[in-house]
Design an enzyme around this catalytic site. Structure first.
Site, PDB file in Angstrom:
ATOM      1  N   GLU A   1       0.844  -1.200   0.000  1.00  0.00           N
ATOM      2  CA  GLU A   1       0.000   0.000   0.000  1.00  0.00           C
ATOM      3  C   GLU A   1       0.880   1.250   0.000  1.00  0.00           C
ATOM      4  OE1 GLU A   1      -2.482   1.425  -0.755  1.00  0.00           O
ATOM      5  OE2 GLU A   1      -3.998   1.567   0.801  1.00  0.00           O
TER       6      GLU A   1
ATOM      7  N   ASP B   1      -3.809   6.067   6.066  1.00  0.00           N
ATOM      8  CA  ASP B   1      -4.251   7.342   6.622  1.00  0.00           C
ATOM      9  C   ASP B   1      -5.233   7.028   7.753  1.00  0.00           C
ATOM     10  OD1 ASP B   1      -4.348  10.389   5.915  1.00  0.00           O
ATOM     11  OD2 ASP B   1      -6.452   9.839   5.914  1.00  0.00           O
TER      12      ASP B   1
ATOM     13  N   PHE C   1      -1.133  16.608   3.919  1.00  0.00           N
ATOM     14  CA  PHE C   1      -1.373  15.947   2.636  1.00  0.00           C
ATOM     15  C   PHE C   1      -0.098  15.952   1.793  1.00  0.00           C
ATOM     16  CE2 PHE C   1      -2.938  15.498  -1.687  1.00  0.00           C
ATOM     17  CZ  PHE C   1      -3.754  14.401  -1.525  1.00  0.00           C
TER      18      PHE C   1
ATOM     19  N   ASP D   1      -1.157  10.868  -5.473  1.00  0.00           N
ATOM     20  CA  ASP D   1      -1.746  11.931  -6.274  1.00  0.00           C
ATOM     21  C   ASP D   1      -2.511  12.966  -5.456  1.00  0.00           C
ATOM     22  OD1 ASP D   1      -3.853   9.960  -5.651  1.00  0.00           O
ATOM     23  OD2 ASP D   1      -5.102  11.310  -6.844  1.00  0.00           O
TER      24      ASP D   1
HETATM   25  P1  IMP Z   1      -7.406   5.526   4.329  1.00  0.00           P
HETATM   26  O1  IMP Z   1      -8.478   4.574   3.924  1.00  0.00           O
HETATM   27  O2  IMP Z   1      -7.960   6.759   4.995  1.00  0.00           O
HETATM   28  O3  IMP Z   1      -6.300   4.895   5.152  1.00  0.00           O
HETATM   29  O4  IMP Z   1      -6.809   6.117   3.007  1.00  0.00           O
HETATM   30  C1  IMP Z   1      -5.925   5.416   2.276  1.00  0.00           C
HETATM   31  C2  IMP Z   1      -5.828   5.946   0.868  1.00  0.00           C
HETATM   32  O5  IMP Z   1      -6.057   7.344   0.775  1.00  0.00           O
HETATM   33  C3  IMP Z   1      -4.430   5.722   0.385  1.00  0.00           C
HETATM   34  O6  IMP Z   1      -4.290   4.463  -0.211  1.00  0.00           O
HETATM   35  C4  IMP Z   1      -4.207   6.874  -0.568  1.00  0.00           C
HETATM   36  O7  IMP Z   1      -4.627   6.478  -1.857  1.00  0.00           O
HETATM   37  C5  IMP Z   1      -5.094   7.967  -0.062  1.00  0.00           C
HETATM   38  N1  IMP Z   1      -4.345   8.977   0.734  1.00  0.00           N
HETATM   39  C6  IMP Z   1      -4.306   9.100   2.076  1.00  0.00           C
HETATM   40  N2  IMP Z   1      -3.534  10.131   2.465  1.00  0.00           N
HETATM   41  C7  IMP Z   1      -3.049  10.668   1.320  1.00  0.00           C
HETATM   42  C8  IMP Z   1      -2.149  11.778   1.056  1.00  0.00           C
HETATM   43  O8  IMP Z   1      -1.624  12.480   1.939  1.00  0.00           O
HETATM   44  N3  IMP Z   1      -1.884  12.003  -0.263  1.00  0.00           N
HETATM   45  C9  IMP Z   1      -2.417  11.262  -1.275  1.00  0.00           C
HETATM   46  N4  IMP Z   1      -3.250  10.240  -1.070  1.00  0.00           N
HETATM   47  C10 IMP Z   1      -3.571   9.941   0.219  1.00  0.00           C
HETATM   48 MG    MG Z   2      -3.937   3.887  -2.066  1.00  0.00          MG
END
Ligand code: IMP
Ligand code: MG
Length: 176
Positions: A99, A103, A152, A159
């Site tokens: 992965e 986040d 971010f 992206d």
């Molecule tokens: P989660 O489900 O909140 O853990 O989000 C995971 C997904 O969100 C990751 O696989 C990324 O694709 C996207 N993501 C989370 N934080 C960032 C960031 O700071 N920049 C770009 N994409 C992010």
């Molecule tokens: Mg991702």
């Protein structure tokens, strides 16, 4: 660098990324010695990380791709959509999820649920980046290259609204 309407500055240079990626690959080579893991690469954000990581992996292994998405713009929507499903049989096999960034952790928690239905022998998560301050679920992230603050970021595969993926360094948004 500018991506769409936002300004970004380098926060993690390529050499630091690559040295942490090599460290984690060595951990995987050691921990999975004698096994043949299936690497499940989560698209799109992990494509550059996976290319660098897997070229450091010396184990006999299979590499497959899945696609999930929960993000719109710069904030997680909370609901994770699976776009492209599993096309490899993981039954009784050791699986390593590759992965780009964890986040909130919702994407990984959802993926672990989906995977369980296919009865893998074991599952571990390998993430390039972790934002410990944003984690909202209890998640064991066994392999992590870098931990970062909540800001971010883009670059090295990640992206902002589908742009900014094609850089060698990682950039953080500059708040004005
Ligand atoms: P989660 O489900 O909140 O853990 O989000 C995971 C997904 O969100 C990751 O696989 C990324 O694709 C996207 N993501 C989370 N934080 C960032 C960031 O700071 N920049 C770009 N994409 C992010
Ligand atoms: Mg991702």
């Amino acid at each position: 660098m500018k991506v769409k309407d936002k300004e970004f500055a380098v926060s993690i240079p390529e050499r630091e990324i690559l040295s942490q990626v090599a460290r984690v690959a060595a951990e995987i080579n050691r921990d999975y010695a004698g096994q043949e893991p299936v690497f499940l690469v989560v698209l799109n954000g992990s494509f550059i990380f996976a290319a660098d990581l897997l070229r450091e992996v010396t184990l006999p292994c299979e590499i497959a791709f899945v696609k999930m998405a929960s993000y719109q713009g710069t904030s997680s929507t909370g609901t994770v959509r699976e776009i492209m499903g599993l096309n490899v049989d993981v039954t009784n096999r050791p699986v390593i999820i590759v992965e780009d960034i964890v986040d909130t952790g919702f994407t990984m928690a959802h993926m672990l649920e989906l995977l369980k239905q296919h009865h893998p022998q074991s599952v571990n998560i390998c993430s390039l980046l972790v934002k410990p301050g944003k984690l909202q679920v209890d998640l064991d992230i066994r392999y992590r290259c870098l931990e970062i603050p909540n800001d971010f970021i883009v670059g090295y595969g990640l992206d902002y609204d589908q742009q900014g993926r094609n850089t060698r360094d990682i950039y953080t948004v500059v708040e004005k």
